[in-house]
Design a protein around this motif. Structure first.
Motif, short mmCIF file in Angstrom:
data_model
loop_
_atom_site.label_atom_id
_atom_site.label_comp_id
_atom_site.label_asym_id
_atom_site.label_seq_id
_atom_site.Cartn_x
_atom_site.Cartn_y
_atom_site.Cartn_z
N LEU A 74 0.83 -1.21 0.00
CA LEU A 74 0.00 0.00 0.00
C LEU A 74 0.86 1.26 0.00
CD1 LEU A 74 -2.83 -1.25 2.38
CD2 LEU A 74 -2.94 -0.96 -0.11
N GLY A 75 2.04 1.18 0.61
CA GLY A 75 2.97 2.31 0.55
C GLY A 75 3.37 2.61 -0.89
N ALA A 76 3.73 1.54 -1.63
CA ALA A 76 4.12 1.70 -3.03
C ALA A 76 2.94 2.21 -3.85
CB ALA A 76 4.63 0.37 -3.59
N MET A 77 1.75 1.71 -3.54
CA MET A 77 0.57 2.13 -4.29
C MET A 77 0.27 3.62 -4.04
SD MET A 77 -3.16 0.32 -4.39
CE MET A 77 -2.69 -1.22 -5.12
N LEU A 82 0.64 9.42 -6.52
CA LEU A 82 1.09 10.81 -6.69
C LEU A 82 1.22 11.13 -8.17
CD1 LEU A 82 3.96 11.21 -4.06
CD2 LEU A 82 1.68 12.25 -3.98
N GLU A 83 1.63 10.12 -8.97
CA GLU A 83 1.76 10.32 -10.42
C GLU A 83 0.39 10.56 -11.07
OE1 GLU A 83 3.82 6.89 -12.03
OE2 GLU A 83 5.32 7.05 -10.42
N TYR A 84 -0.64 10.06 -10.42
CA TYR A 84 -2.00 10.28 -10.94
C TYR A 84 -2.59 11.59 -10.40
CZ TYR A 84 -1.65 5.20 -11.79
OH TYR A 84 -1.25 3.95 -12.18
N LEU A 130 -1.11 6.89 2.21
CA LEU A 130 -0.66 8.27 2.42
C LEU A 130 0.76 8.31 2.98
CD1 LEU A 130 -3.99 9.83 3.71
CD2 LEU A 130 -2.70 10.55 1.69
N ALA A 131 1.11 7.33 3.83
CA ALA A 131 2.49 7.28 4.34
C ALA A 131 3.46 7.04 3.19
CB ALA A 131 2.61 6.18 5.41
#
Ligand code: HEM
Length: 143
Positions: A74-77, A82-84, A130-131
């Motif tokens: 979920l951190g990576a997701m 942010l790119e979106y 969010l983290a």
């Protein structure tokens, strides 16, 4: 994480059996309530988007007791989002729309206990995303 894993699993199973296309309904509700989100989803066909979201939700429900997996995935997701151009505020839009979708499909099975379990789960999921986004922002600053 203190989540009500049994309640989450059984209600998710019920919802997926009742409405295998629940994520299509989710996008309808999201765009009805937050029309400003619609143009953000322009990269992929809607069916593909809905399928990827379903798979992500299934994977999360499968790993509710695996804190390291949740935090990493979920951190990576969150960082990817942010790119979106997803802002922190938008997690509230998605949470509200996702819970409304689950409630609608679950019908009478949407008890206070189930609602609470999903509120807690979405809170945990969005905090981890969010983290990841926050870490990626901090890294981008030092690069
Ligand atoms: C529980 C929270 C969320 C989950 C599980 C989730 C899941 C996903 C998945 C699986 C994808 C497919 C591509 C990828 O993996 O990067 C994706 C893309 C995307 N998500 Fe999310 N997401 C969440 C929250 C949000 C929020 C809060 C927004 C803000 C409106 C958002 C907007 C988007 C956009 C704009 C895309 C790309 C759409 C496109 O390619 O056309 N997501 N999301």
């Amino acid at each position: 994480m203190g989540l009500n894993v049994d309640v989450l699993r059984s209600s998710f199973e019920l919802v997926v059996e009742t409405a295998p296309d629940l994520t299509s309904r989710f996008y309808e509700i999201l765009f009805e309530r937050y029309p400003q989100a619609r143009p953000m989803f322009h990269r992929r066909p809607r069916e593909q988007q809905a399928k990827m979201l379903t798979e992500a939700l299934v994977a999360v429900v499968d790993h509710l007791e695996d804190a390291p997996w949740l935090s990493e995935t979920l951190g990576a997701m969150g960082a990817k989002h942010l790119e979106y151009e997803v802002t922190d505020e938008m997690y509230g839009w998605v949470g509200e729309s996702l819970l409304a979708t689950l409630a609608e499909v679950a019908g009478e099975a949407w008890t206070d206990e189930v609602a609470q379990a999903w509120t807690d789960a979405y809170g945990a999921i969005s905090s981890l995303m969010l983290a990841g986004a926050e870490n990626a922002r901090a890294l981008a600053k030092t690069a």
